[in-house]
Design a protein around this motif. Sequence first.
Motif, mmCIF file in Angstrom:
data_model
loop_
_atom_site.group_PDB
_atom_site.id
_atom_site.type_symbol
_atom_site.label_atom_id
_atom_site.label_comp_id
_atom_site.label_asym_id
_atom_site.label_seq_id
_atom_site.Cartn_x
_atom_site.Cartn_y
_atom_site.Cartn_z
ATOM 1 N N ALA A 24 65.169 -15.345 55.026
ATOM 2 C CA ALA A 24 63.930 -15.784 54.382
ATOM 3 C C ALA A 24 64.235 -16.145 52.946
ATOM 4 O O ALA A 24 65.210 -15.670 52.356
ATOM 5 C CB ALA A 24 62.878 -14.675 54.428
ATOM 6 N N THR A 25 63.404 -16.994 52.358
ATOM 7 C CA THR A 25 63.571 -17.313 50.945
ATOM 8 C C THR A 25 63.277 -16.082 50.089
ATOM 9 O O THR A 25 62.637 -15.142 50.526
ATOM 10 C CB THR A 25 62.634 -18.454 50.531
ATOM 11 N N THR A 29 58.110 -16.855 51.265
ATOM 12 C CA THR A 29 57.134 -17.799 51.822
ATOM 13 C C THR A 29 57.668 -18.596 53.005
ATOM 14 O O THR A 29 56.893 -19.075 53.826
ATOM 15 C CB THR A 29 56.668 -18.781 50.739
ATOM 16 N N SER A 30 58.993 -18.753 53.096
ATOM 17 C CA SER A 30 59.588 -19.569 54.151
ATOM 18 C C SER A 30 60.675 -18.791 54.869
ATOM 19 O O SER A 30 61.341 -17.937 54.279
ATOM 20 C CB SER A 30 60.187 -20.855 53.566
ATOM 21 N N LEU A 31 60.842 -19.105 56.159
ATOM 22 C CA LEU A 31 61.869 -18.475 56.981
ATOM 23 C C LEU A 31 62.722 -19.544 57.631
ATOM 24 O O LEU A 31 62.276 -20.682 57.832
ATOM 25 C CB LEU A 31 61.234 -17.578 58.036
ATOM 26 N N ALA A 32 63.966 -19.147 57.968
ATOM 27 C CA ALA A 32 64.883 -20.114 58.561
ATOM 28 C C ALA A 32 65.793 -19.426 59.560
ATOM 29 O O ALA A 32 66.130 -18.243 59.426
ATOM 30 C CB ALA A 32 65.722 -20.807 57.492
ATOM 31 N N THR A 72 64.324 -19.554 44.447
ATOM 32 C CA THR A 72 63.373 -18.709 45.174
ATOM 33 C C THR A 72 62.850 -19.331 46.456
ATOM 34 O O THR A 72 62.340 -18.611 47.323
ATOM 35 C CB THR A 72 62.173 -18.368 44.279
ATOM 36 N N ASP A 73 62.951 -20.653 46.622
ATOM 37 C CA ASP A 73 62.240 -21.316 47.713
ATOM 38 C C ASP A 73 63.128 -22.147 48.633
ATOM 39 O O ASP A 73 62.652 -23.070 49.288
ATOM 40 C CB ASP A 73 61.140 -22.210 47.141
ATOM 41 N N SER A 74 64.432 -21.828 48.705
ATOM 42 C CA SER A 74 65.327 -22.639 49.543
ATOM 43 C C SER A 74 66.444 -21.781 50.121
ATOM 44 O O SER A 74 66.516 -20.576 49.888
ATOM 45 C CB SER A 74 65.895 -23.814 48.739
ATOM 46 N N PHE A 75 67.317 -22.438 50.901
ATOM 47 C CA PHE A 75 68.364 -21.761 51.656
ATOM 48 C C PHE A 75 69.716 -22.411 51.375
ATOM 49 O O PHE A 75 69.792 -23.561 50.947
ATOM 50 C CB PHE A 75 68.070 -21.843 53.151
#
Length: 347
Positions: A24-25, A29-32, A72-75
């Motif tokens: 997750a980020t 907020t986002s998952l991958a 904070t918002d990427s992978f």
Amino acid sequence: MRKTLLETRGAERCFESPIVGVTATRDGTSLAAMTADGEAVLFVRDVLHQPDQWRVTQVHDGALRLVQDCHTDSFLSGGEDGRVVRFSAEGSITELYKGRAWIDCLASTTTHFAFSCKKEVMLRNAEGHENFKTLEHPSTVSGLMFDAKGRRLVASHYNGVSLWFVNSKESTARSLEWKGSHIGVCMHPGGEAVVSSMQENELHGWRLPDGHNMRMSGYPKQVHSMAFTRSGRWLATTGADAAVLWPFFGGGPMGKAPAELARLPGVFSTALSVHPKEDLLAIGYDDGTVLLAEIEGKEARVLPICNGHRSGGVQRGEITSLAFTPQGGTLIFGTEGGYVGAINLAA
């Protein structure tokens, strides 16, 4: 039959190749998830229960690693195509590195990330466009991890591990030696110890203040997943028909017997993740089962997330990876059979 937590509070979707990693980020907020074929499965928490809206983006020609980005918002991911890539849940992709060798290991903190190609570890700052320094090792790097403060980087390799200071002007490592093949590495959150998993179904550790050696053995299978609990009191590991927890308090682990959580006779634990806020451990097994276990509770309560078979008897396959969001409200898992599952634990 009573529905599982995955059925009532989550969703899952199957893909055509095994899942090599989930995360997750940093903002949660986002998952991958990343498939072995190099497809990134991306979604935000708002569509967790709508797997048909999960985005699928081709990132690599064969993927190997997936971690949180420094941002904070990427992978970040690395692959067999020799590339290190930054991508977001919206699908934007930025290539940060392109070489000829596979990206064997990948790790990040909020200020730096590092990746290995054979014997070399390349250390870069958060932006990632220029090499900060290259760290040479005596053999192929098999595991890579930053300490909790991002000040040190530890790498496992044949005959031991190497410990580096990230901002040191001189690229000189502290060598911690133990003969044999080391296949993974983990560092105590307080910086008190380093532990590596071995080819020979055991762990080896070093107490950092004095370099004292610690051996943890008795596993029926190799340990492929390990993590310290948030307080550093326990080292949780796979490799048995339960999660095996070694005590790092009261003089342990030497001379202390490990504790066991969530035993499932006849199956073996294959992946785990420590909850970032509570004394909880998510444990995945080779039949596709996922359990949530209380670490320090008097009753050692265990909550089933999902069993090894879907409705109709379809097998999910071995759990390959598990991750909580940094806030602890969501759990994501991936399997050898290509399933990605996500569960809302917030309420």
